[in-house]
Design an enzyme around this catalytic site. Structure first.
Site, mmCIF file in Angstrom:
data_model
loop_
_atom_site.group_PDB
_atom_site.id
_atom_site.type_symbol
_atom_site.label_atom_id
_atom_site.label_comp_id
_atom_site.label_asym_id
_atom_site.label_seq_id
_atom_site.Cartn_x
_atom_site.Cartn_y
_atom_site.Cartn_z
ATOM 1 N N ASP A 97 0.860 -1.173 0.000
ATOM 2 C CA ASP A 97 0.000 0.000 0.000
ATOM 3 C C ASP A 97 0.905 1.234 0.000
ATOM 4 O OD1 ASP A 97 -2.265 1.634 0.294
ATOM 5 O OD2 ASP A 97 -3.218 0.147 1.592
ATOM 6 N N ASP A 199 -3.101 4.549 -2.684
ATOM 7 C CA ASP A 199 -4.145 5.177 -1.881
ATOM 8 C C ASP A 199 -4.580 6.501 -2.508
ATOM 9 O OD1 ASP A 199 -5.572 5.179 0.790
ATOM 10 O OD2 ASP A 199 -4.486 7.069 0.958
ATOM 11 N N GLU A 254 -6.876 3.498 -6.001
ATOM 12 C CA GLU A 254 -8.109 3.787 -5.269
ATOM 13 C C GLU A 254 -8.722 5.053 -5.855
ATOM 14 O OE1 GLU A 254 -9.740 4.438 -0.726
ATOM 15 O OE2 GLU A 254 -7.713 5.076 -1.221
ATOM 16 N N HIS A 328 -10.492 -2.545 4.385
ATOM 17 C CA HIS A 328 -10.219 -1.909 5.676
ATOM 18 C C HIS A 328 -10.940 -0.572 5.839
ATOM 19 C CE1 HIS A 328 -7.478 0.237 3.027
ATOM 20 N NE2 HIS A 328 -7.449 1.182 3.939
ATOM 21 N N ASP A 329 -11.440 0.002 4.738
ATOM 22 C CA ASP A 329 -12.133 1.289 4.795
ATOM 23 C C ASP A 329 -13.648 1.148 4.753
ATOM 24 O OD1 ASP A 329 -10.116 3.159 5.085
ATOM 25 O OD2 ASP A 329 -9.738 3.333 2.938
#
Length: 555
Positions: A97, A199, A254, A328-329
């Site tokens: 990430d 990200d 993302e 995770h979000d």
């Protein structure tokens, strides 16, 4: 082949919550190594690991203060190098990430930029004067609530932070910033990783001058001028040429609020930007008026419409999707889109079948493969997530009762997905021998229990992963939505040469009669690849049970 990742399945690890081996209540790299046999058994190809760089941990690692070092919370660089090596022996590769939109305010670049207005690093970030009336430089708001600007008394200017005030946005107009980011990517690529999850990468380019957002309401937060900005494709193409292409890396971007048309541009192979995109449009199926922090029932119609739109556009335009329902979000999809109580196993399998039948690279978030559910914390004291705590304060300030605000957090908080992985049914679920950093779910779900049951969610995922490698139709087939107006059934077809896939999913808690399409009324020609109820026979009209899902293959 260079596009091997199209048949791959990615498993996301949130290391803080995966497996703790040094008994400090926080997961670590050695814990990931310890569970590689489990992941190999599942059949995954890539491990996406959320940030493990040195960080003050205001946003659980997405606020990076040193891009070149492993945070001691998780282990050492030697541990990380070993993880790469031992995973590779199992044909599992790492996807790191990477956060390039912002750094921690503890990063050396920001510390330098804060010293004075003429510091060489000042232009690494967005520093602006306040307006004459003392208000922020523009009307942009942070994704975590409040203004996107933080005033610094020492240098008498404010800096931009689209997320937490401890996460200052980098100025990608500055060539030095771009070159520094290429060096960071190159450093990790040379260690032997196979890819990057980037990200909020579509926020790198902002409209010059950072003007006010003309849009009012929940979406009037600045995204008119900071999403898919004027130079974003230029930046990503350059990043691809500098690092991704030569190292043959798999990249997933993302996409926060990008349109389907923009997502297509990011992922078209000939444009040489990204391998695939993460779109969140389908995750807004329980938003009210486009606002996240609302107590709104899930709408299957919205989910179908969004996923079908992306499936059709990506296939036609030769783009590529990252397929996911949880990460995770996001809260746990099982609790959000189905029934995590009466029909937990059936619902977990239904979501897996519905997702894995689509075109794109499939992603599993830790615990999804064993049917983990939302945490349903009943006290605000149990929440740790920065975004959730800020949302709670805003809800209370706007007139919601504590109970109402907690109900919304129980539905939407990211902490729902961040509770520790449940390995067994010992006191801390095999995650640690001491109390974890975040409360563990008080249920009986565990990997150990799932793996001892041949009809479990785990083995459904294992088979689905194998199907996607075996049958080209999963990768190559076109997509066609069927019975699109149905409010309870999600039905679609995949077509490739003479082969067909039919996915039928009942997203309701009642029995529903469904008349099979004409091409699927000859049972001897249909292979039931997957059935979450173990259905062995088909008929012209099916009586679908609550949360029943079928994956049918016709040669």
């Amino acid at each position: 082949m260079n596009d091997w990742w199209k048949k791959a399945t990615v498993y996301e690890i949130y290391p803080r919550s995966f497996k703790d081996t040094n008994n400090d209540g926080i997961g670590d790299i050695q814990g990931i190594i310890e569970k590689l046999d489990y992941l190999e058994n599942l059949g995954i190809d890539l491990l996406w690991v959320t940030p493990m760089y040195v960080s003050p941990q205001h946003d659980n690692g997405y606020d990076i203060s040193d891009y070149y070092a492993i945070d001691p919370l998780y282990g050492t660089m030697e541990d990380f190098d070993r993880l790469i090596q031992v995973a590779k022996k199992r044909n599992i590769y790492l996807m790191m990430d990477m956060v390039l939109n912002h750094t921690s305010i503890e990063h050396k670049w920001f510390k330098e930029s804060r010293k004075s207005k003429d510091n060489p690093y000042r232009d690494y970030y967005f520093w602006k004067d306040l307006k004459p009336d003392g208000s922020a430089p523009n009307n942009w708001t942070s994704r975590f609530g409040g203004s996107a600007w933080k005033y610094d008394e020492k240098t008498e200017q404010a800096y931009l932070h689209l997320f937490d005030e401890t996460q200052a946005d980098l100025n990608w107009e500055n060539e030095n910033v771009r070159n520094e980011c290429y060096k960071i990517l190159d450093f990790w690529a040379k260690k032997g990783i196979k890819g990057f999850r980037l990200d909020v990468v579509n926020l790198l380019s902002k409209t010059p001058g950072l003007p006010d957002d003309p849009v009012l309401g929940p979406t009037g937060d600045g995204r008119t001028h900071n999403v898919d900005g004027p130079k974003i494709h230029e930046y990503l193409h350059a990043m691809n040429q500098e690092v991704f292409k030569s190292m043959q890396l798999v990249t997933v971007g993302e996409m926060s609020s990008s349109t389907p048309e923009q997502c297509l541009l990011y992922s078209q192979e000939e444009r040489e930007e990204l391998s695939m995109i993460f779109s969140f449009h389908h995750m807004k199926s329980d938003y009210k008026g486009k606002a996240k922090w609302t107590n709104e029932p899930f709408s299957l119609e919205k989910l179908k419409a969004s996923q079908s739109l992306f499936q059709e556009k990506m296939h036609k335009g030769k783009g590529w999707n990252a397929l996911f329902y949880s990460n995770h979000d996001q809260p746990r999809a099982l609790s959000r889109f189905a029934d995590d109580r009466m029909y937990r196993q059936e619902s977990a399998k239904l979501l897996a079948i519905t997702l894995f039948g689509q075109q794109g690279t499939t992603f599993i978030y830790q615990g999804e493969e064993i049917g983990m559910t939302n945490a349903y914390f009943s006290s605000i004291d149990d929440y740790k997530d920065t975004e959730s705590l800020a949302a709670y304060e805003e809800l209370i300030a706007s007139g919601f009762s504590e109970r109402e605000a907690l109900i919304i957090l129980q539905q939407k908080s990211r902490d729902n997905a961040r509770t520790p992985m449940q390995w067994d049914n010992s006191i801390y679920k095999g995650f640690s021998t001491r109390e974890p950093w975040l409360r563990i779910n008080p249920d009986e779900i565990s990997a150990e229990k799932e793996m001892s049951d041949e009809n479990s969610v785990f083995y459904t995922y294992q088979r689905l992963i194998a199907y996607r490698k075996k049958y080209p139709i999963f990768t190559e087939g076109s997509y066609r939505a069927l019975d699109a107006e149905n409010k309870e059934l999600f039905i679609y077809e995949r077509l490739y040469n003479e082969e067909k896939l039919l996915i039928i999913s009942n997203f309701s808690n009642k029995n529903i009669h469904y008349k099979m399409p004409a091409d699927y009324r000859e049972p001897h020609r249909i292979n039931i690849l997957e059935s979450n109820y173990g259905r062995e026979n088909l008929s012209a009209t099916l009586e679908l049970k609550p949360y029943e899902s079928l994956l049918l293959f016709r040669e």
